[in-house]
Every structure is written in structure tokens, then in C-alpha cells.
Motif scaffolding. Structure first.
Motif, short mmCIF file in Angstrom:
data_model
loop_
_atom_site.label_atom_id
_atom_site.label_comp_id
_atom_site.label_asym_id
_atom_site.label_seq_id
_atom_site.Cartn_x
_atom_site.Cartn_y
_atom_site.Cartn_z
N MET A 112 3.34 12.22 -6.16
CA MET A 112 2.60 10.67 -5.96
C MET A 112 2.26 10.08 -7.43
O MET A 112 2.34 8.91 -7.81
N HIS B 238 1.44 6.39 -8.47
CA HIS B 238 0.36 6.16 -7.59
C HIS B 238 -1.03 6.80 -7.62
O HIS B 238 -0.80 8.18 -7.48
N LYS C 247 0.96 -1.17 -0.01
CA LYS C 247 -0.08 -0.01 -0.13
C LYS C 247 1.15 1.19 -0.02
O LYS C 247 1.77 1.46 0.95
N PRO C 248 0.61 2.25 -1.06
CA PRO C 248 1.77 3.53 -1.03
C PRO C 248 1.08 4.18 0.10
O PRO C 248 -0.03 4.53 0.37
N LEU C 249 2.29 4.70 0.91
CA LEU C 249 2.14 5.89 1.93
C LEU C 249 2.97 6.76 1.70
O LEU C 249 4.17 6.44 1.84
N TYR D 177 -3.54 6.30 -2.48
CA TYR D 177 -2.65 6.18 -1.63
C TYR D 177 -2.97 6.65 -0.57
O TYR D 177 -4.10 7.24 -0.16
N TYR D 178 -2.30 6.38 0.75
CA TYR D 178 -2.59 7.01 2.00
C TYR D 178 -1.58 8.05 2.36
O TYR D 178 -0.59 8.19 1.67
#
Length: 452
Positions: free
Chosen positions: A216, A221, A146-148, A224-225
């Protein structure tokens, strides 16, 4: 008059307070995302922007090290006050111990190698070279991360995240599960660390939120978070406001611009009208709380008005720079100690690594300007907008501004999680990485469950 009129007047005062503080008023519409150019000269006359992502390594030259050591040896100290401890700020006695360590024990090349433990990159966005640390996890076949995006604040840097990065990118070996795996991007705010400073006025948190969103997107992405503390909290909150179709979840460890002013005043007399009893001590009585904040925010008033003036001294003196930064890492509750709690809570290498980011890049002045650029936002409509993306808050007890959950929900209307942490303070990612990492994991699990 009897009891009726005082009761009626009190109710009317409460209603007026709720209305004027924004509780009953219609929240404003979020502003447009916009665009900008922060490089030198006019955008139309500038060379074509290279949007490539370029890898680079942190390198501290011998000339830089020798110059720093020369300045440290030539430091002029002043005489401290007997018994003052840290009530007047960082003492000259403590700074002498820091300088001695910096000169004789701090291993510049070993710390340089540690900085390069993670991959560093730059890419040009809106005319500025934006720096970021990018850690991609090792994935098994069929596994997805998961992208953060994690954003730091002042006087921090991307170094704040060095201890939490392995917990998020290698969770199985660090207290998590295979489902908790993240790909983490930690950008430096423009004018901080290894990101180029704006060449024009107006570089505020709204702009940085847009730039980080473009970063991002450039990394591929779309969803994302985001997570942040201090200015990072404001920046990521604005990302949730301005980019709700891309931000799947927002997690912060500092809440700002929420306290309703008249609720604060009326609540001093009728606290139970606004908050549960367990939260009364967080905001009342108003005057002592206000004075406490006032006593600890002198830096804010300087930086929000004339940052360049003090910027000269902090750019020229490594001891002045270190004292200014370390004082913010000291513990207000331990001002009676000889070190302000610094030795109890921090490794000196960690503190100096963060100072070195500012010293090597010579950008304390540009970092402080962020306060002046953002102060108009504190009364702007953008801070009255409600955040609708799924949100989570980790409230650390050592934070200067502790917002009760009830009031946080005025702004973060889709608040899925609010946890009061057992310990820790303002620099949570560096001070309590395990606690913060687990809180992020729990929050993201909730979002993933509710918003598949």
C-alpha cells in the motif's frame, strides 16, 4: 450448605474463568513490525531488488490446457457408497459431472479474457514477487476515492472479489452513492495465485500483514481501509494491529481466536452470565459445537502438520485438486443432497475459475503451508492483543465460526458495527457481493463521519 455456597462457588468459577480467558488480564503489547527476506539465498548476496510495479496479463498456454485435458481424460475414479451423498465428501459421481463440464463446456479462453477484465500487477517485496489486482475508479473533477485493500483466504483467491469489485468502484450504477467510491487493491497471499511462494519457513500472517502494508505504501497510500475473510480476516486484523497509523478502518467477515475457553465451559451451565439469550445457540452446548467444528476441519489438521505430503497429490491431479477445493464450497447443511448444495449456490464456471488459479500456478502445496506457519500464532501473544482501530464485522449465518458481538468486543475494542447478515456463508464476497458491499459502505460512512 443451603443456597449460599453454590452461588459463591459459581461466582468464583466465573471470575476465574474470566481472568484465565483474558477478560480481566492486561492485554499484551503489539510486537514490532519487523522486516524480512523470503527470496532465495541470503539477502546480502541477492541482486538489488527491483521495486518497480509491473503490469502483466493472465495467460493460459495451449500446452497447459492440453496437459490438463489429458489428465482429466485419464482420471481414475473409485466406487461411491450407496446413499452416502456428501457425508463422506465429494462423491465420484459428482466429480464425473464436473470433469465432463471442464472438458466439454468450460471455455478456457473466454475465462482467461474474463480474468483480464481487471488490471493485474506484480512488484517485489521482501524478495518475493507479489501479485495484486488494482481497480481505480473513474472520478469526476474534485471527487476522491477511498483506498481499500481486500485480502482473500484459503482455498480462495483474488477471483473471490470479481463480483464485488464493480459494486465498490462504480457504486452509483450498483446501488451506492458517489461518496461510496473506492479504489480497490486485491493482493494474492504469497504462495497463492500469482504471488511467488516463500523460499523459507516462517511466512505467517504477521509477515503478510507487513508485506501488504509495504504494498500500500508503494502504491502511494498512507491512509487506507482493509477488509478480509478467512485468512484475509487474520491478515487485515494484524494490519490494524501493526499499522494502526495507516489503517483507518478494518472490516472483516470472519472472526477468529476470540472464544474465551472457560466462558465456553461455564456458559454451558450458566449461559445468561455471559451472553444475551439470542446468542446462546451460537456457542452452546459446547460439545456438539466442538464436534461439528472437529468434523469439518480435518483439512486444517493435515495442513497444519504435513502440508507437503498431500501437496504432491493435489499438484499432480486436477480432479483431486478440484474435489479438495469444491468440498470447501459445499454447504454443510446440505450434505443430504447429491451435490452438497454446490449447484444451488454456485456457478460451475466460478468454482472452476478458482480451481484454475491453483492448477495453473501449481501452488496448492505452498498455499496449504500457510496453516503450518500460522499454527504457533494461535497460542502466541499476538492473538491476545486488542485491536484499537475502528472495526466492523459482517457475520454471515453460513460461516463455520460465528462469534457473538459481546465476545468480538473483547478483541475489537473499537467495534463500530456488527451486523448479522440475512444469508450467505464463508465466501461472502463471491456468494453475496451485494450484501457485503453494502455492509462495507455503511461501515466506512461511519468511520468517515466519526474520524474526519
Amino acid at each position: 450448605m443451603g443456597w449460599k455456597w453454590p452461588l459463591i462457588l459459581s461466582v468464583l468459577a466465573v471470575v476465574a474463568g474470566l481472568y484465565l480467558s483474558g477478560t480481566f488480564s492486561e492485554p499484551p503489547t503489539p510486537p514490532p513490525l519487523g522486516d524480512g527476506w523470503w527470496g532465495k539465498g541470503d539477502r546480502e548476496k541477492a541482486p538489488m531488488v527491483d521495486e518497480l510495479i509491473r503490469k502483466f496479463s493472465i495467460s493460459i498456454s495451449n500446452d497447459t490446457i492440453n496437459d490438463l485435458k489429458k489428465r482429466l481424460r485419464n482420471t481414475r475414479y473409485f466406487e461411491g457408497l450407496e446413499g452416502a451423498k456428501f457425508h463422506y465428501g465429494v462423491t465420484p459421481e459428482y466429480m464425473q459431472t464436473v470433469v465432463k463440464y471442464w472438458l466439454n463446456k468450460y471455455d478456457f479462453k473466454a475465462q482467461e479474457k474474463y480474468f483480464n477484465k481487471y488490471n493485474h500487477y506484480r512488484t517485489n517485496i521482501e524478495g518475493l514477487d507479489i501479485h495484486f489486482v488494482h481497480v481505480k475508479p473513474t472520478l469526476k473533477p474534485g471527487q476522491k476515492s477511498k483506498p481499500l485493500l481486500m485480502s482473500h483466504g484459503w482455498p480462495g483467491s483474488v477471483y473471490e472479489f470479481y463480483k464485488i469489485l464493480p459494486l465498490l468502484t462504480d457504486p452509483v450504477n450498483n446501488g451506492g452513492t458517489a461518496e461510496d467510491i473506492f479504489e480497490v487493491i486485491c493482493p494474492s497471499i504469497p504462495g497463492y495465485g500469482y504471488s511467488e511462494a516463500s523460499h523459507k519457513t516462517g511466512m505467517n500472517a504477521h509477515v503478510v500483514a507487513r508485506i501488504f502494508g509495504k504494498l500500500m505504501a508503494r502504491l502511494g497510500h498512507d491512509i487506507y481501509y482493509v477488509q478480509g475473510g478467512d485468512w484475509g480476516s487474520t491478515i487485515t486484523t494484524f494490519m490494524g494491529l501493526l499499522l494502526p497509523e495507516h489503517v483507518k478502518g478494518l472490516h472483516i467477515n470472519m472472526v477468529v481466536d476470540v472464544n474465551p475457553p472457560l466462558q465456553l465451559i461455564i456458559g454451558s451451565y450458566f449461559p445468561s452470565l455471559f451472553l444475551p439469550a439470542k446468542d446462546h445457540h451460537r456457542v452452546w452446548p459446547v460439545i456438539p459445537k466442538f464436534l461439528e467444528v472437529l468434523m469439518e476441519t480435518g483439512y486444517l489438521h493435515i495442513q497444519a502438520t504435513k502440508p507437503d505430503t498431500i501437496g504432491h497429490s493435489l499438484t499432480d491431479s486436477p480432479v483431486g485438486l478440484a474435489a479438495y477445493i469444491l468440498e470447501k464450497f459445499s454447504n454443510v447443511s446440505r450434505l443430504d443432497s447429491e451435490d452438497g448444495g454446490l449447484n444451488d449456490e454456485w456457478l460451475l464456471d466460478d468454482l472452476l475459475n478458482n480451481v484454475m488459479v491453483y492448477w495453473v500456478n501449481g501452488n496448492m502445496a505452498s498455499a496449504m503451508r500457510f496453516y503450518k506457519e500460522n499454527m504457533p500464532l494461535s497460542v502466541d501473544d499476538i492473538n491476545k492483543c486488542q485491536i484499537k482501530v475502528p472495526s466492523g464485522i459482517a457475520d454471515f449465518p453460513g460461516e463455520m465460526l460465528n462469534q457473538p458481538e459481546t465476545w468480538a468486543r473483547y478483541k475489537y475494542i473499537n467495534l463500530l458495527q456488527y451486523n448479522s447478515m440475512p444469508r450467505g456463508g464463508h465466501f461472502a464476497a463471491l456468494e453475496e457481493p451485494q450484501l457485503l458491499a453494502e455492509d462495507i459502505r455503511i461501515f466506512v460512512r461511519k468511520v468517515e463521519t466519526l474520524y474526519k
